[in-house]
Design a protein around this motif. Structure first.
Motif, PDB file in Angstrom:
ATOM      1  N   ARG A  99      -7.500  -4.823  -0.878  1.00  0.00           N
ATOM      2  CA  ARG A  99      -7.074  -5.423  -2.146  1.00  0.00           C
ATOM      3  C   ARG A  99      -7.135  -4.431  -3.305  1.00  0.00           C
ATOM      4  N   GLU A 100      -8.169  -3.620  -3.354  1.00  0.00           N
ATOM      5  CA  GLU A 100      -8.334  -2.680  -4.472  1.00  0.00           C
ATOM      6  C   GLU A 100      -7.255  -1.597  -4.499  1.00  0.00           C
ATOM      7  N   HIS A 101      -6.566  -1.394  -3.399  1.00  0.00           N
ATOM      8  CA  HIS A 101      -5.524  -0.368  -3.341  1.00  0.00           C
ATOM      9  C   HIS A 101      -4.116  -0.960  -3.394  1.00  0.00           C
ATOM     10  N   THR A 102      -4.032  -2.267  -3.437  1.00  0.00           N
ATOM     11  CA  THR A 102      -2.728  -2.931  -3.433  1.00  0.00           C
ATOM     12  C   THR A 102      -2.008  -2.704  -4.757  1.00  0.00           C
ATOM     13  N   LYS A 103      -0.741  -2.358  -4.649  1.00  0.00           N
ATOM     14  CA  LYS A 103       0.107  -2.167  -5.822  1.00  0.00           C
ATOM     15  C   LYS A 103       1.231  -3.186  -5.747  1.00  0.00           C
ATOM     16  N   SER A 104       1.960  -3.326  -6.830  1.00  0.00           N
ATOM     17  CA  SER A 104       3.084  -4.256  -6.820  1.00  0.00           C
ATOM     18  C   SER A 104       4.294  -3.636  -7.494  1.00  0.00           C
ATOM     19  N   GLN A 120       0.878  -1.166   0.000  1.00  0.00           N
ATOM     20  CA  GLN A 120       0.000   0.000   0.000  1.00  0.00           C
ATOM     21  C   GLN A 120       0.919   1.221   0.000  1.00  0.00           C
ATOM     22  N   GLU A 121       0.571   2.249  -0.742  1.00  0.00           N
ATOM     23  CA  GLU A 121       1.429   3.440  -0.804  1.00  0.00           C
ATOM     24  C   GLU A 121       1.490   4.174   0.531  1.00  0.00           C
ATOM     25  N   ASP A 122       0.381   4.195   1.264  1.00  0.00           N
ATOM     26  CA  ASP A 122       0.337   4.875   2.554  1.00  0.00           C
ATOM     27  C   ASP A 122       0.737   3.876   3.641  1.00  0.00           C
ATOM     28  N   PRO A 123       1.827   4.135   4.370  1.00  0.00           N
ATOM     29  CA  PRO A 123       2.282   3.164   5.365  1.00  0.00           C
ATOM     30  C   PRO A 123       1.289   2.950   6.511  1.00  0.00           C
ATOM     31  N   LYS A 176      11.193   4.058   0.547  1.00  0.00           N
ATOM     32  CA  LYS A 176       9.930   4.398  -0.121  1.00  0.00           C
ATOM     33  C   LYS A 176       8.802   4.646   0.870  1.00  0.00           C
ATOM     34  N   ASN A 177       8.983   4.223   2.138  1.00  0.00           N
ATOM     35  CA  ASN A 177       7.988   4.445   3.187  1.00  0.00           C
ATOM     36  C   ASN A 177       6.611   3.919   2.768  1.00  0.00           C
ATOM     37  N   ILE A 178       6.549   2.623   2.514  1.00  0.00           N
ATOM     38  CA  ILE A 178       5.316   1.964   2.088  1.00  0.00           C
ATOM     39  C   ILE A 178       4.914   0.909   3.112  1.00  0.00           C
ATOM     40  N   ASN A 179       3.683   0.450   3.030  1.00  0.00           N
ATOM     41  CA  ASN A 179       3.181  -0.623   3.880  1.00  0.00           C
ATOM     42  C   ASN A 179       3.282  -1.923   3.088  1.00  0.00           C
ATOM     43  N   ILE A 180       4.283  -2.743   3.386  1.00  0.00           N
ATOM     44  CA  ILE A 180       4.493  -3.993   2.668  1.00  0.00           C
ATOM     45  C   ILE A 180       3.491  -5.032   3.166  1.00  0.00           C
ATOM     46  N   GLU A 181       2.740  -5.590   2.235  1.00  0.00           N
ATOM     47  CA  GLU A 181       1.805  -6.660   2.561  1.00  0.00           C
ATOM     48  C   GLU A 181       2.472  -8.022   2.454  1.00  0.00           C
ATOM     49  N   PHE A 182       3.218  -8.222   1.359  1.00  0.00           N
ATOM     50  CA  PHE A 182       3.759  -9.545   1.080  1.00  0.00           C
ATOM     51  C   PHE A 182       4.936  -9.421   0.129  1.00  0.00           C
ATOM     52  N   ILE A 183       5.934 -10.267   0.327  1.00  0.00           N
ATOM     53  CA  ILE A 183       7.083 -10.341  -0.579  1.00  0.00           C
ATOM     54  C   ILE A 183       7.182 -11.781  -1.047  1.00  0.00           C
ATOM     55  N   GLN A 184       7.237 -11.948  -2.371  1.00  0.00           N
ATOM     56  CA  GLN A 184       7.228 -13.293  -2.953  1.00  0.00           C
ATOM     57  C   GLN A 184       8.333 -13.430  -3.988  1.00  0.00           C
ATOM     58  N   LEU A 185       9.095 -14.494  -3.879  1.00  0.00           N
ATOM     59  CA  LEU A 185      10.094 -14.811  -4.895  1.00  0.00           C
ATOM     60  C   LEU A 185       9.372 -15.253  -6.155  1.00  0.00           C
TER      61      LEU A 185
END
Length: 71
Positions: A17-22, A8-11, A40-49
């Protein structure tokens, strides 16, 4: 290795889901990905290889761009 970061851009924003970016980041580990995106000061939801067929699929998207790719 290439990692896909869902965020999410806002931490302070609750993940919606509708605001999730990648973004895609080249790194050697998830820890390194976190260090690279920290400014970048973002709210990380998930990191995937992403690798093999999954990476090939992601590359088909015209918006595919690796954030810190020197090439």
């Amino acid at each position: 290795m290439i990692y896909k970061v869902l965020y999410q851009e806002d931490p302070l924003e609750i993940p919606v889901r509708e605001h999730t970016k990648s973004m895609y980041v080249r790194a050697n580990s998830i820890r390194e990905v976190r260090e690279i995106v920290k400014p970048k000061n973002i709210n990380i939801e998930f990191i995937q290889l992403v690798e093999d067929n999954h990476l090939d699929f992601e590359k088909e998207n015209p918006a595919f761009k690796v954030e810190n790719d020197e090439s």
